[in-house]
Design a protein around this motif. Structure first.
Motif, PDB file in Angstrom:
ATOM      1  N   ASN B 139       0.892  -1.319  -0.013  1.00  0.00           N
ATOM      2  CA  ASN B 139       0.081  -0.145   0.162  1.00  0.00           C
ATOM      3  C   ASN B 139       0.775   1.185   0.006  1.00  0.00           C
ATOM      4  O   ASN B 139       0.427   2.416   0.180  1.00  0.00           O
ATOM      5  N   PHE B 143       6.064   2.796  -6.472  1.00  0.00           N
ATOM      6  CA  PHE B 143       7.404   3.178  -6.425  1.00  0.00           C
ATOM      7  C   PHE B 143       7.949   3.191  -4.848  1.00  0.00           C
ATOM      8  O   PHE B 143       9.336   3.078  -4.886  1.00  0.00           O
ATOM      9  N   TYR B 145       8.373   4.454  -1.830  1.00  0.00           N
ATOM     10  CA  TYR B 145       9.440   5.393  -1.447  1.00  0.00           C
ATOM     11  C   TYR B 145       9.654   5.125   0.112  1.00  0.00           C
ATOM     12  O   TYR B 145       8.475   5.114   0.935  1.00  0.00           O
ATOM     13  N   PRO B 146      10.859   4.576   0.609  1.00  0.00           N
ATOM     14  CA  PRO B 146      11.214   4.774   2.072  1.00  0.00           C
ATOM     15  C   PRO B 146      11.199   6.479   2.280  1.00  0.00           C
ATOM     16  O   PRO B 146      11.617   7.180   1.308  1.00  0.00           O
ATOM     17  N   PRO B 147      11.144   6.717   3.688  1.00  0.00           N
ATOM     18  CA  PRO B 147      10.747   6.240   4.945  1.00  0.00           C
ATOM     19  C   PRO B 147       9.313   5.606   5.045  1.00  0.00           C
ATOM     20  O   PRO B 147       9.191   4.874   5.875  1.00  0.00           O
ATOM     21  N   LEU B 148       8.514   5.904   4.031  1.00  0.00           N
ATOM     22  CA  LEU B 148       7.080   5.552   4.024  1.00  0.00           C
ATOM     23  C   LEU B 148       7.080   3.892   4.270  1.00  0.00           C
ATOM     24  O   LEU B 148       6.022   3.409   4.729  1.00  0.00           O
ATOM     25  N   HIS B 153       7.356   3.377   9.466  1.00  0.00           N
ATOM     26  CA  HIS B 153       6.065   3.812   9.200  1.00  0.00           C
ATOM     27  C   HIS B 153       5.147   2.841   8.482  1.00  0.00           C
ATOM     28  O   HIS B 153       4.056   2.894   8.221  1.00  0.00           O
ATOM     29  N   VAL B 238      17.958   8.130   7.771  1.00  0.00           N
ATOM     30  CA  VAL B 238      18.969   9.168   7.624  1.00  0.00           C
ATOM     31  C   VAL B 238      19.424   9.337   9.200  1.00  0.00           C
ATOM     32  O   VAL B 238      20.843   9.778   9.395  1.00  0.00           O
ATOM     33  N   ASP B 243      20.022   7.258   3.504  1.00  0.00           N
ATOM     34  CA  ASP B 243      19.342   8.451   3.024  1.00  0.00           C
ATOM     35  C   ASP B 243      18.280   7.651   1.921  1.00  0.00           C
ATOM     36  O   ASP B 243      18.628   6.894   1.140  1.00  0.00           O
ATOM     37  N   SER B 244      17.302   8.325   2.235  1.00  0.00           N
ATOM     38  CA  SER B 244      16.067   7.882   1.478  1.00  0.00           C
ATOM     39  C   SER B 244      16.071   8.119  -0.101  1.00  0.00           C
ATOM     40  O   SER B 244      15.417   7.390  -0.926  1.00  0.00           O
ATOM     41  N   LEU B 245      17.011   8.993  -0.529  1.00  0.00           N
ATOM     42  CA  LEU B 245      17.131   9.478  -1.819  1.00  0.00           C
ATOM     43  C   LEU B 245      17.704   8.302  -2.485  1.00  0.00           C
ATOM     44  O   LEU B 245      17.536   8.173  -3.738  1.00  0.00           O
ATOM     45  N   GLN B 248      15.288   6.252  -4.305  1.00  0.00           N
ATOM     46  CA  GLN B 248      14.762   6.753  -5.580  1.00  0.00           C
ATOM     47  C   GLN B 248      15.502   6.734  -6.707  1.00  0.00           C
ATOM     48  O   GLN B 248      15.242   6.593  -7.777  1.00  0.00           O
ATOM     49  N   HIS B 249      17.143   6.923  -6.534  1.00  0.00           N
ATOM     50  CA  HIS B 249      18.026   6.631  -7.594  1.00  0.00           C
ATOM     51  C   HIS B 249      17.779   5.358  -7.915  1.00  0.00           C
ATOM     52  O   HIS B 249      17.697   5.074  -9.229  1.00  0.00           O
TER      53      HIS B 249
END
Lengths: 180, 827, 107
Positions: B139, B143, B145-148, B153, B238, B243-245, B248-249
């Protein structure tokens, strides 16, 4: 941009429609070198140059009358703090002066959010451990709707806030502790 | 041998078991291609139902249909299913079914791997379906994304289903990619040089190479995030140096090429079908090949354009903005080459052509909005609004579903041997086309009015009600059209006139066989002299059936085909395929148990399942052996060729090479992650660097070099007729030293849950250990083969395969040890 | 196999150059090269421009090699396609990395 896109679409669809009515020149030179390479390269070069130029102009540059504020996102609210009024924190309402550039330093304490006030600027993400600075400016005093634009879980749909742009007198009054 | 007798003999040799049991043991590409396509269209239907649920929810403001929790599962699963369980497997299924037929050979390079890939896909997909039925589906958005999606979380099992299930499914994508690459390069009819390959094969080759380069970053990202969730290794936290970025990379490094991985096969279908519909040949074949290659590579330079709003400096954005506009050029080249083809020929409005026209209208609009969002300031507004949802559906539905429907109707007579009886397809097309544009044109508009993506409801005062209702109605019309397509396709298997051979009048080889196709494809393998062999020689089907080509005489019950040299297409060697077996389904079931043990956290079972996979893998390769030299074999047409066991570069070598390319990309992504955290993450430098040890570093490097040298020695000695034992012993000893020094790295790494640096070292060490254990296992295998008499100076093919893996181990070990030890001595 | 390499080499070199320059940009921002002066420009601008020009040179050589009788493909078709993809690499380097000389660096 929309008109240009419409023109290109009409051109392509027109060429396809014409293919049903006639047998025309089937050379690679016309179709590929001309239509396939030269045409898009020209259009795209112009578009890219325009985009980079506007992007440069929107960057937060130093200036005398720039106001600095901080925005901190969390599930599902925003807190705003002000360099010009230390200690003041507002929840879900950001106060700014109208007619002056404002730098919003954006971060988050939990998951990724995105700070977005459609009528004032584009959006910028709030990322844990990073601070991103967005330049916004309201031409007129008034109330502007803002929203978080990055999916953040169950409360995402209601993760909204409001920006109040004051005139010079109103801004002074806010800084001195008037409207909270 | 008479034609009918040849057919019966070949049929006996190549047939799958009868009935449903045959599905579990078939390794035939025609069966498996059909199974892939049926399964992927089943998932298309599931994803479509989810889309209907989304549209039902958004049709009115304050809808009480679903709450935010359920709605999050709807859109996450809709995206996930359409991307991973529909689009990619549809490409795999189509390629698996078509490629050997287009290339003039009898099967793909690794028939059992085809089956293994299918079962991994089926089991992994089932896992995700189960999560949905139980209401615990992922859910966090497709994509993720962490930290979600991190442990704090999202503590529930939902996210684990995604990470583990999708990684399991990805095995099938990697298997298919390796297989397609090797098959297109080596398994073709003799004479088919690169310039005579059917254009679909070019597209499939380029797509497969993209999968090899594009999927490993996602697999790595999923592994890292699951490690964080299960064991607290803080790659994306973090506070502990993550790093959550980074996610994304890694995700978009996969995610943008993915769009082109989906588009390119569809473009391959258009390039194949369109010229036939226009009774001509493709305009600008060479240009199209170059454009496909250009598109494939440029698409790897776009990933940051999904991150334009993450606060990356303007110069960084400018690189990716420029690349994003440039990628429109090779797309434009292809579109205009197709239009030129239409001008060159005489287009006929038959059903596949209708879908191609649907593609043109839809895809061009999607491309134009794509160029708009490539412009950074525009994207800052449009990002994460319904405008983007609309754009991506124009690209994906226009660029994939319409062409695939054109392909389905084009090859339907080939799949079934029948022609359509009821004319439902034309009605369906109109419904799909109107419904689609109704849905998504409206969505552009509401996006520009400010409606965000992924919100589960909205207010009446927002003023979006009417547009959303239009959008939902359009969606249901489209669904109706797609349902009619489904009905017509199913009907076609049972009702319809028999298909005359090659009813479309095409020039490619898949129409040179009876339909539905026999299991062996070609009674004899033709010699190819033209790009469209059936145009140049309409008598070819008869000649093939008469046995006038290569391998026209069945031998020893062997499933035989031959390979060619990659560029010129000269015959190279003869391959004998394994016959029907349940090994693939068993092995993928055990692989599934491995993933299941991770999912439900029964960790004691994980090593058991891994050992099971290793044992089955050894059995897998063991059954292929030969104990006698065969020498050159007659291949027909006066050509004699060696058996695949008696060459230096056997199919296994090629497969290993391309698998290792993908593996190297995964390793490279891991090193990239290390460098990224090093320079960008706020929590660096770490509290302490790993302590330098000359003994461990020097020993490991020396062991790696010795192992690589040992294998070379073994290969050379064996070829000269000597004994391979000395070389194998040196290689084994070297690998053991490497294993020790990597084990020391794992032991001396500070607790990996303490800091992302420690966690990274731990994963690097683990990767190294795994890639030392694999060659050690292979060396043990080789030792057993040598002692049982499976290896001789002629039967030498297995040694270089292990050599490749030992070399890879050496490179990985040296790099891992260097990046672990050296920062500790740097000033 | 060599022919496959010939077809892929141009875009592959572009991809390496593109990643390298983007990586260099990240490192340079992290280490504050934007504020170090070098010959009147920032060290960052000088370094990135140099990397860009070097990439262009490598790709120009690649295209020349693909044209050459000695290293180019013996097959006319592969020769044509590889020269096209070589040019794709060169043009892509020119197009995607020109921002190193025009845009702001670390903002």
């Amino acid at each position: 941009m929309l008109a240009g896109a419409g023109a290109i679409l009409a051109l392509v669809l027109g060429l396809i429609a014409l293919a049903f009515t006639r047998t025309g020149p089937g050379t690679e030179r016309v179709w590929i070198a001309g239509m396939g390479l030269a045409f898009p390269l020209t259009v795209l070069a112009a578009l890219l140059a325009y985009g980079l130029f506007v992007g440069e102009r929107l960057l937060p540059r130093q200036g005398a009358d720039v106001v600095s504020v901080q925005a901190e996102g969390r599930q599902w609210a925003w807190s705003f703090a002000y360099d010009d009024a230390p200690g003041v924190v507002t929840e879900d309402v950001l106060h700014i002066p109208a007619g002056r550039p404002v730098d919003v330093a954006i971060t988050t304490v939990d998951v990724i959010h995105s700070f977005w006030v459609p009528r004032l600027a584009g959006k910028l993400d709030a990322i844990p451990g990073h601070v991103n600075v967005l330049r916004i400016e309201a031409d007129q005093p008034g109330r502007y709707r803002g929203a978080s634009a990055e999916f953040s879980g169950e409360g995402y749909a209601d993760h909204e806030f409001e920006v109040i742009a004051h005139d010079a007198a109103g801004w002074d009054q806010f800084l001195r502790g008037g409207t909270r | 041998m008479r034609t009918l007798e040849r057919h019966r003999r070949l049929q006996d040799i190549w047939a799958s078991e009868r009935g449903w049991k045959g599905w579990t043991s078939s390794v035939n590409h025609t069966d498996l291609g059909r199974m892939f396509l049926v399964t992927s269209f089943f998932f298309f239907a599931v994803g479509g139902v989810l889309a209907m649920l989304i549209r039902a929810q958004l049709a009115t403001p304050h809808s009480a249909f679903a709450g935010p929790e359920l709605y999050s599962q709807f859109f996450t699963m809709h995206g996930t299913i359409m991307m991973f369980l529909f689009a990619i497997p549809t490409f795999e299924g189509l390629a698996i079914y078509l490629l050997p037929k287009l290339l003039g050979t009898r099967d793909l390079a690794y028939p059992r791997l085809t089956a293994y890939g299918y079962w991994c896909y089926a089991f992994g997909g089932t896992m995700l379906l189960v999560s949905m039925v139980l209401g615990i589906a992922p859910n966090g958005g497709w994509f993720m994304y962490p930290p979600l999606t991190g442990p704090i979380h999202s503590p529930g099992i939902n996210t684990d289903f995604w990470l583990i299930g999708i990684t399991f499914v990805e095995i099938s994508a990697m298997a298919a990619a390796v297989e397609i690459t090797v098959s297109v390069l080596r398994y073709r009819a003799p004479g088919m040089s690169l310039d005579k390959m059917p254009i679909f094969a070019w597209y499939a080759l380029v797509t497969a190479i993209m999968i090899l380069l594009g999927f490993p970053p996602l697999i790595l990202g999923s592994v890292l995030l699951e490690l964080e969730r299960a064991f607290g290794l803080p790659f994306f936290q973090v506070e502990l140096g993550g790093d959550s970025l980074l996610w994304q990379h890694l995700f978009w490094l996969f995610g943008h090429p993915e769009v082109y991985i989906i588009f390119l096969p569809a473009a391959g279908v258009i390039s194949t079908v369109l010229p036939v519909m226009c009774r001509t040949t493709l305009l600008g074949y060479g240009w199209i090949v170059a454009a496909a290659v250009a598109l494939a590579f440029l698409s790897f330079g776009l990933w940051v354009h999904h991150m334009f709003t993450t606060g990356i400096p303007h110069m960084g954005l400018a690189f990716f903005s420029a690349a994003s506009t440039l990628v429109a050029v090779p797309t434009g080249v292809q579109v205009f080459a197709w239009i030129g083809t239409m001008w060159k020929g005489r287009p006929d409005l038959r059903l596949p052509m209708l879908h191609i026209l649907g593609f043109f209208a839809t895809f061009v609009m999607g491309g134009l909005t794509g160029v708009m969002v490539a412009v950074v300031p525009f994207d800052w507004q449009a990002h994460d609004t319904a405008f983007i949802t609309a754009h991506l559906h124009y690209v994906l539905f226009g660029g994939f579903v319409f062409p695939i429907l054109a392909g389905v109707y084009y090859w339907l007579p080939h799949f079934t041997g029948r022609q359509r009886f009821f004319r439902l397809g034309e009605v369906a097309f109109v419904l799909i086309f109107l419904g689609f544009h109704g849905t998504f044109l409206a969505m552009h508009w509401v996006g520009l009015l400010g409606q965000r993506r992924r919100i589960w409801t909205y207010e009446t005062s927002d003023g979006w009600t009417a547009i959303n209702l239009v959008s939902s109605v359009g969606g249901f019309i489209m669904a109706f059209g797609l349902a009619i397509v489904l009905i017509e396709v199913v009907l076609c298997f049972f009702v319809g006139r028999r298909m005359p051979r090659n009813a479309w009048g095409a020039g490619t080889l898949e129409w040179a066989m009876p339909t539905p196709p026999p299991n062996y494809n070609f009674a004899s393998v033709p010699h190819i002299r033209d790009r469209d062999p059936l145009y140049a020689n309409p008598g070819l089907p008869v000649q093939i059936a008469r046995g006038d080509g290569y391998l026209g005489t069945p031998r020893h019950d062997w499933r035989e085909t031959l390979t060619v040299e990659a560029a010129r297409g000269t015959p190279d060697y003869i391959v004998v395929y394994p016959a029907n077996t349940r090994l693939p389904i068993v092995m993928s079931a055990v692989t599934g148990l491995f993933f299941l043990s991770l999912l439900i956290k029964v960790y004691w079972f994980t090593p058991v399942a891994l050992a099971g996979v290793a044992v089955l893998a050894l059995r897998w390769v063991w059954v292929l052996g030969q104990r006698q030299d065969r020498g050159p074999l007659d291949a027909g047409l006066g050509v004699s060729l060696p058996h695949a066991a008696e060459v230096d570069r056997a199919p296994g070598w090629w497969g290993s090479l391309f698998l290792l390319v993908a593996d190297a990309v995964l390793f490279g992504s891991l090193i990239f992650g290390y460098a990224f955290l090093f320079t960008v993450a706020p929590g660096w430098p770490p509290p302490a660097w790993f302590e330098f040890s000359l003994l461990e570093l020097g020993g490991g490097v020396a062991g790696a070099l010795a192992a690589a040298a040992g294998m070379r020695l073994a290969i050379r000695a064996n070829r000269r007729g000597g004994s391979a034992w000395t070389g194998l012993a040196i290689a084994g000893a070297g690998a053991l030293v490497v294993l020790l020094s990597l084990a020391a790295l794992l032991v001396r790494t500070p607790p990996p849950s303490g800091h992302a640096y420690n966690a990274t070292l731990f994963v690097l060490g683990g990767y190294g250990v795994l890639h030392t254990l694999i060659p050690l296992l292979m060396l043990g295998f080789l030792a057993a083969r040598v002692s049982r008499g499976f290896v001789s100076a002629a039967r030498r093919a297995e040694l270089p395969i292990a050599g490749l893996w030992v070399d890879y181990m050496a490179v990985v070990a040296i790099l891992v040890l260097a990046v672990a030890h050296l920062p500790g001595v740097a000033p | 196999m060599k022919d496959l390499v010939r077809i892929l080499i141009g875009p592959l070199v572009w991809l390496s150059a593109f990643s390298a320059v983007y990586g260099l940009h990240g490192v340079a921002c992290a280490f504050g090269w934007a504020d170090i002066d070098a010959w009147g420009l920032s060290l960052m601008r000088v370094a990135l421009t140099a990397a860009w020009l070097a990439s262009l040179a490598v790709l120009a050589v690649t295209v020349a090699v693909l044209h050459s009788r000695r290293f180019g493909s013996p097959s006319g078709f592969v020769r044509g396609v590889s020269i096209m993809t070589g040019w794709v690499g060169l043009m892509a380097t020119l197009w995607t990395l020109f921002p190193v000389v025009v845009t702001s660096t670390c903002q």
